[in-house]
Write an enzyme that holds these catalytic residues in place. Structure first.
Site, PDB file in Angstrom:
ATOM      1  N   LYS A  58       9.100  13.160  62.953  1.00 26.79           N
ATOM      2  CA  LYS A  58      10.234  12.234  63.096  1.00 26.79           C
ATOM      3  C   LYS A  58      11.541  13.016  63.044  1.00 26.79           C
ATOM      4  O   LYS A  58      12.456  12.754  63.821  1.00 26.79           O
ATOM      5  CB  LYS A  58      10.201  11.173  61.984  1.00 26.79           C
ATOM      6  CG  LYS A  58       9.195  10.080  62.265  1.00 26.79           C
ATOM      7  CD  LYS A  58       8.934   9.178  61.083  1.00 26.79           C
ATOM      8  CE  LYS A  58       7.749   8.263  61.398  1.00 26.79           C
ATOM      9  NZ  LYS A  58       7.209   7.569  60.243  1.00 26.79           N
ATOM     10  N   GLN A  63       8.625   6.218  54.216  1.00 24.15           N
ATOM     11  CA  GLN A  63       7.289   6.521  54.743  1.00 24.15           C
ATOM     12  C   GLN A  63       6.220   5.863  53.862  1.00 24.15           C
ATOM     13  O   GLN A  63       6.205   6.058  52.649  1.00 24.15           O
ATOM     14  CB  GLN A  63       7.095   8.046  54.788  1.00 24.15           C
ATOM     15  CG  GLN A  63       5.806   8.488  55.424  1.00 24.15           C
ATOM     16  CD  GLN A  63       5.731   8.166  56.923  1.00 24.15           C
ATOM     17  OE1 GLN A  63       6.676   8.385  57.669  1.00 24.15           O
ATOM     18  NE2 GLN A  63       4.605   7.619  57.353  1.00 24.15           N
ATOM     19  N   ASP A 120      12.300   0.059  60.908  1.00 25.60           N
ATOM     20  CA  ASP A 120      10.852  -0.148  60.984  1.00 25.60           C
ATOM     21  C   ASP A 120      10.513  -1.620  61.236  1.00 25.60           C
ATOM     22  O   ASP A 120       9.377  -1.945  61.591  1.00 25.60           O
ATOM     23  CB  ASP A 120      10.203   0.262  59.647  1.00 25.60           C
ATOM     24  CG  ASP A 120       9.388   1.536  59.762  1.00 25.60           C
ATOM     25  OD1 ASP A 120       9.062   1.932  60.897  1.00 25.60           O
ATOM     26  OD2 ASP A 120       9.070   2.121  58.708  1.00 25.60           O
TER      27      ASP A 120
END
Ligand code: NAP
Length: 297
Positions: A53, A97, A120
C-alpha cells in the site's frame, strides 16, 4: 471460449488515472493527498499488505504516512492516534490494517475513524450511506469487482446476480452495489439450500467465501460472468515450499462454461489497492472542496 478478466491490467490503468489526478490535485490544493496506514503487531501477511500500500500510494503521487505499533498497544493509545489522524489536515484517508490483535475491539476502532476519512468504507455511517443510496465510501474490494463487471458487461439492469458470502467487507456491500445497478440480487451463504441450483441461475456470480475451488463448473450457467474474490492457499504439493494460491471457483473447470472469469491471483486482488488509492483521492477532493471531473477515475 471463456474470456479472462485481467484485473491486474485494469488496476494498473486505474492507478495511472489516480496518479494523474493526484498530481493535478496537488497543484490545485498546494499539498498532496495523504493516506495514513496503521499496523498493530507483526502479522506477516499484514506487513506485506502495508508495504505494498505504501509503495502504491507513493507511486500514485500521494503522501503515505505509516504507523507501526507494537502488538501490545493499549486500546486507548490506538484510539488517541486515530483521533490525531482525524484532526490532521494532511491526512485524507485512514486505514487500520485488519485483523487487529485479539485484545483490541475492531468495531470500536473502526467507529473511531472519521467517516469522511474512512477510505476502507467499513464505518457504519458509510455502510448506512451505501444502504440508502447516499454518497460515502464503498469498501474497496466490492467496488473493484463492480468496476470489472461494468467494464465487461456495461448495463447490469435485470441481470441475475448471485453473491456467495455475506461479510460486511465483501458480500453485503457487493450485493448493495449490484442492486443499485438494477441487477436482481441473491445473497447466498453457509445456510443456503442447494447452492449449485442457486448459482446456476446467475448471469453474474461473485464468490467471496474463502473455500478453495468450491464453486464447480457444473454450477455455472453457460456464459456467466464470474468474479472470484476468494484467496486460498492450497497445501504445498511435493517439492513446493508454499502451496498454490487459488480462488473460490474451480478456475480450470470454469474455462469451458463461463463467459468470463477473473483469475486468482491477478483478478480481483490488484483492484483492492487501486480502489483504496481512488477512495483516498476522492476524500482529498471532498476535504478541499475541489471538483474531481466526472469519469476521471
Ligand atoms: P468471511 O467474512 O469469512 O465470509 C465468508 C462468507 O462465506 C460468509 O458469509 C459465509 O457464510 C460464507 N460461506 C462459508 N462457507 C460457505 C459455504 N460452504 N457455502 C456458502 N457460503 C459459505 O470472508 P470475507 O472476508 O468476505 O472474504 C471471503 C474471501 O475473499 C476470502 O478468501 C478472503 O481472503 C477473500 N478476500 C479477498 C480480497 C481481495 O482483495 N481480493 C479482499 C477481501 C477478502 P455465513 O455468513 O453463513 O457464515
Amino acid at each position: 471460449m471463456t474470456d479472462i478478466i485481467d484485473g491486474k491490467a485494469f488496476a494498473a490503468k486505474l492507478r495511472d488515472r489516480v496518479g494523474e489526478q493526484a498530481a493535478k490535485f496537488a497543484r490545485a490544493a498546494g499539498r498532496k493527498a495523504g493516506l495514513a496506514v496503521v499496523l498493530v503487531g507483526e502479522d506477516p501477511a499484514s506487513q506485506v499488505y502495508v508495504r505494498s500500500k505504501h509503495k502504491a500510494t507513493v507511486a500514485a503521487n500521494m503522501e503515505s504516512f505509516e504507523y507501526r505499533l507494537p502488538a501490545d498497544t493499549a486500546a486507548a493509545d490506538l484510539l488517541a492516534l486515530i483521533e490525531k489522524l482525524n484532526a490532521d489536515r494532511a491526512v485524507d484517508g485512514i486505514l487500520v490494517q485488519l485483523p487487529l490483535p485479539a485484545h483490541l475491539d475492531e468495531q470500536a476502532v473502526i467507529a473511531a475513524i472519521s467517516p469522511d476519512k474512512d477510505v476502507d468504507g467499513f464505518h457504519v455511517t458509510n455502510a448506512g450511506r451505501l444502504a440508502v443510496g447516499q454518497s460515502g465510501f464503498v469498501p474497496c474490494t466490492p467496488l473493484g469487482c463492480m468496476m470489472l463487471l461494468t467494464d465487461r458487461l456495461g448495463d447490469l439492469s435485470g441481470l441475475e446476480a448471485v453473491v456467495i458470502g455475506r461479510s460486511n467487507i465483501v458480500g453485503k456491500p457487493m450485493a448493495q452495489l449490484l442492486l443499485d445497478a438494477n441487477a436482481t440480487v441473491t445473497i447466498a451463504h453457509s445456510r443456503t439450500k442447494d447452492l449449485p441450483a442457486v448459482v446456476r441461475r446467475a448471469d453474474i456470480v461473485v464468490a467471496a467465501v474463502g473455500r478453495a475451488e468450491m464453486v464447480k463448473a457444473d454450477w455455472l450457467k453457460p456464459g456467466a460472468t464470474v468474479i472470484d474474490v476468494g484467496i486460498n492457499r492450497l497445501p504445498p504439493a511435493e517439492g513446493e515450499e508454499k502451496g498454490r494460491l487459488v480462488g473460490d471457483v474451480d478456475y480450470a473447470g470454469a474455462q469451458d462454461v463461463a463467459g468470463a472469469v477473473t483469475p486468482v491471483p491477478g483478478g480481483v486482488g490488484p483492484m483492492t489497492i487501486a480502489v483504496l488509492l481512488r477512495n483516498t483521492l476522492v476524500a482529498a477532493h471532498r476535504a478541499e472542496g475541489i471538483d474531481l471531473p466526472e469519469g476521471a477515475l
